[in-house]
Design a protein around this motif. Structure first.
Motif, PDB file in Angstrom:
ATOM      1  N   PRO A   1      -4.438   3.838  -7.315  1.00 21.80           N
ATOM      2  CA  PRO A   1      -5.005   5.143  -7.678  1.00 21.80           C
ATOM      3  C   PRO A   1      -5.937   5.736  -6.633  1.00 21.80           C
ATOM      4  N   ALA A   2      -6.706   4.912  -5.940  1.00 21.77           N
ATOM      5  CA  ALA A   2      -7.626   5.445  -4.925  1.00 21.77           C
ATOM      6  C   ALA A   2      -6.881   6.023  -3.722  1.00 21.77           C
ATOM      7  N   LYS A   3      -5.607   5.638  -3.531  1.00 22.36           N
ATOM      8  CA  LYS A   3      -4.839   6.102  -2.382  1.00 22.36           C
ATOM      9  C   LYS A   3      -3.627   6.949  -2.772  1.00 22.36           C
TER      10      LYS A   3
ATOM     11  N   THR B   1      -6.564  -1.593  -7.955  1.00 23.36           N
ATOM     12  CA  THR B   1      -5.543  -2.557  -8.358  1.00 23.36           C
ATOM     13  C   THR B   1      -4.154  -1.937  -8.180  1.00 23.36           C
ATOM     14  N   PRO B   2      -3.270  -2.568  -7.405  1.00 21.36           N
ATOM     15  CA  PRO B   2      -1.912  -2.035  -7.233  1.00 21.36           C
ATOM     16  C   PRO B   2      -1.128  -2.121  -8.540  1.00 21.36           C
ATOM     17  N   LEU B   3      -0.496  -1.023  -8.909  1.00 25.93           N
ATOM     18  CA  LEU B   3       0.293  -0.954 -10.133  1.00 25.93           C
ATOM     19  C   LEU B   3       1.761  -0.759  -9.769  1.00 25.93           C
TER      20      LEU B   3
ATOM     21  N   ASP C   1       0.816  -1.217   0.000  1.00 25.55           N
ATOM     22  CA  ASP C   1       0.000   0.000   0.000  1.00 25.55           C
ATOM     23  C   ASP C   1       0.845   1.259   0.000  1.00 25.55           C
ATOM     24  N   TYR C   2       2.091   1.162   0.455  1.00 28.82           N
ATOM     25  CA  TYR C   2       2.940   2.335   0.590  1.00 28.82           C
ATOM     26  C   TYR C   2       4.029   2.414  -0.479  1.00 28.82           C
ATOM     27  N   LEU C   3       4.119   1.383  -1.322  1.00 29.48           N
ATOM     28  CA  LEU C   3       5.163   1.354  -2.335  1.00 29.48           C
ATOM     29  C   LEU C   3       4.620   1.284  -3.762  1.00 29.48           C
ATOM     30  N   ALA C   4       3.462   0.655  -3.963  1.00 35.76           N
ATOM     31  CA  ALA C   4       2.855   0.541  -5.294  1.00 35.76           C
ATOM     32  C   ALA C   4       1.803   1.631  -5.494  1.00 35.76           C
ATOM     33  N   ILE C   5       1.488   1.888  -6.756  1.00 28.66           N
ATOM     34  CA  ILE C   5       0.459   2.884  -7.088  1.00 28.66           C
ATOM     35  C   ILE C   5      -0.910   2.246  -6.950  1.00 28.66           C
TER      36      ILE C   5
END
Length: 320
Positions: A68-70, A148-150, A62-66
């Protein structure tokens, strides 16, 4: 860590496998690298370390990948996502791609420029990936694009393919079994393959914007802004690295207007007055080479005449 040599020139006797001989008077050719560089090995440790971190601390995604909602509160993720691989095949593939592309590119660019390229491409790809995901959400209404984490190094790998097209366009890259493809066609091949896969595997569409962004951000930077190590000039205005050269000739009716747009938008600001002689005109370039060869022959003849006159003059003085 020692910096790589800023330029690696081709041995005039040996030709690299898969490369065509350089024409007389042409700029020095580039030889494919033979060893993996220390910089690439260090970056591989970073990529593998990022994957291991996710396995040990899944919440760190959650703190390293994109996501978009966060992304708005976690803005730094657009800069860190490019170095985070979420699956083991991705970590292995990115590491191998980095090692094999880097050993050909870094010795020519130098370590500083190589790292600058990676940081620039990954950062811009992160910003564009966020923008594309938000746009896809508004177009399709699917919330999966927002959650979705990018992440991944694939945008920079796509940029490396553009760099190889510029430096070693005729280098044959192995694909599978006995099939090889020249480096100058790799960006187009990867673009087509990724587009087809986006329709076959719907989830893979999340990676397509990053690949496309990596290719075209890299091309714009190398075409208009990078200080070319082979010529000493800013950018690469040659026809062999024009926008239409990324595609087959049959697509020129579509690609030529795009190329003209980039030239009008970027040429005036990025190409300094030092680029007074256009290298894209083959007739003028041939004339300049011929003039240069004549001047060189005249200088060599004059030096040879001076060398032959000196011993003769010394011999006559001794007789006197």
């Amino acid at each position: 860590m020692m910096e790589s040599q800023p330029l690696q020139l081709q041995d005039p006797v040996a030709e690299p496998h898969g490369a065509e001989p350089a024409a007389a008077g042409a700029p020095p050719a580039v030889v494919p690298g033979k060893e993996f560089t220390r910089t690439c090995k260090g970056l591989v440790v970073l990529l593998i370390g990022g994957y291991v971190l996710l396995q040990l601390l899944p919440s760190s995604l959650d703190y390293l990948a994109i996501i978009p909602a966060k992304t708005i509160p976690f803005v730094w993720t657009v800069f860190t996502a490019g170095y985070i691989e979420q699956v083991l095949p991705g970590a292995i593939g990115s590491s191998l791609g980095l090692l094999f592309c880097g050993k050909d590119i870094e010795p020519v660019w130098g370590r500083k420029e190589f790292l600058k390229f990676i940081i620039l491409v990954n950062s811009i790809c992160g910003v564009l990936a966020f923008c594309f995901a938000v746009a896809l959400y508004y177009v399709t209404g699917k919330e999966s694009f927002l959650v979705t984490p990018l992440s991944g190094f694939h945008g920079c790998l796509a940029g490396f393919l553009v760099g190889l097209k510029q430096l070693l366009p005729h280098l044959e890259l192995p694909m599978c079994f006995f099939w090889k493809i020249k480096a100058k066609w790799m960006p187009f091949f990867v673009l087509c393959f990724s587009t087809i896969m986006a329709f076959i595997v719907p989830d893979s569409i999340n990676f397509l914007p990053t690949l496309v962004s990596g290719m075209y951000v890299s091309w714009i930077y190398l075409r208009y802004f990078q200080r070319n190590p082979l010529t000493g000039l800013k950018g690469d205005p040659s026809d062999d690295f024009s926008f239409p050269s990324l595609f087959p000739d049959a697509m020129r009716p579509v690609t030529d207007p795009v190329a003209n747009f980039f030239d009008r938008m970027l040429c005036a600001r990025s190409r300094p007055s030092e680029l007074a002689l256009p290298v894209s005109d083959p007739t003028k370039a041939s004339r300049r080479r011929e003039r240069g060869e004549r001047v060189l022959e005249e200088r060599l003849a004059a030096d040879h005449a001076a060398d032959t006159e000196a011993p003769a003059h010394g011999h006559s003085t001794a007789e006197d």
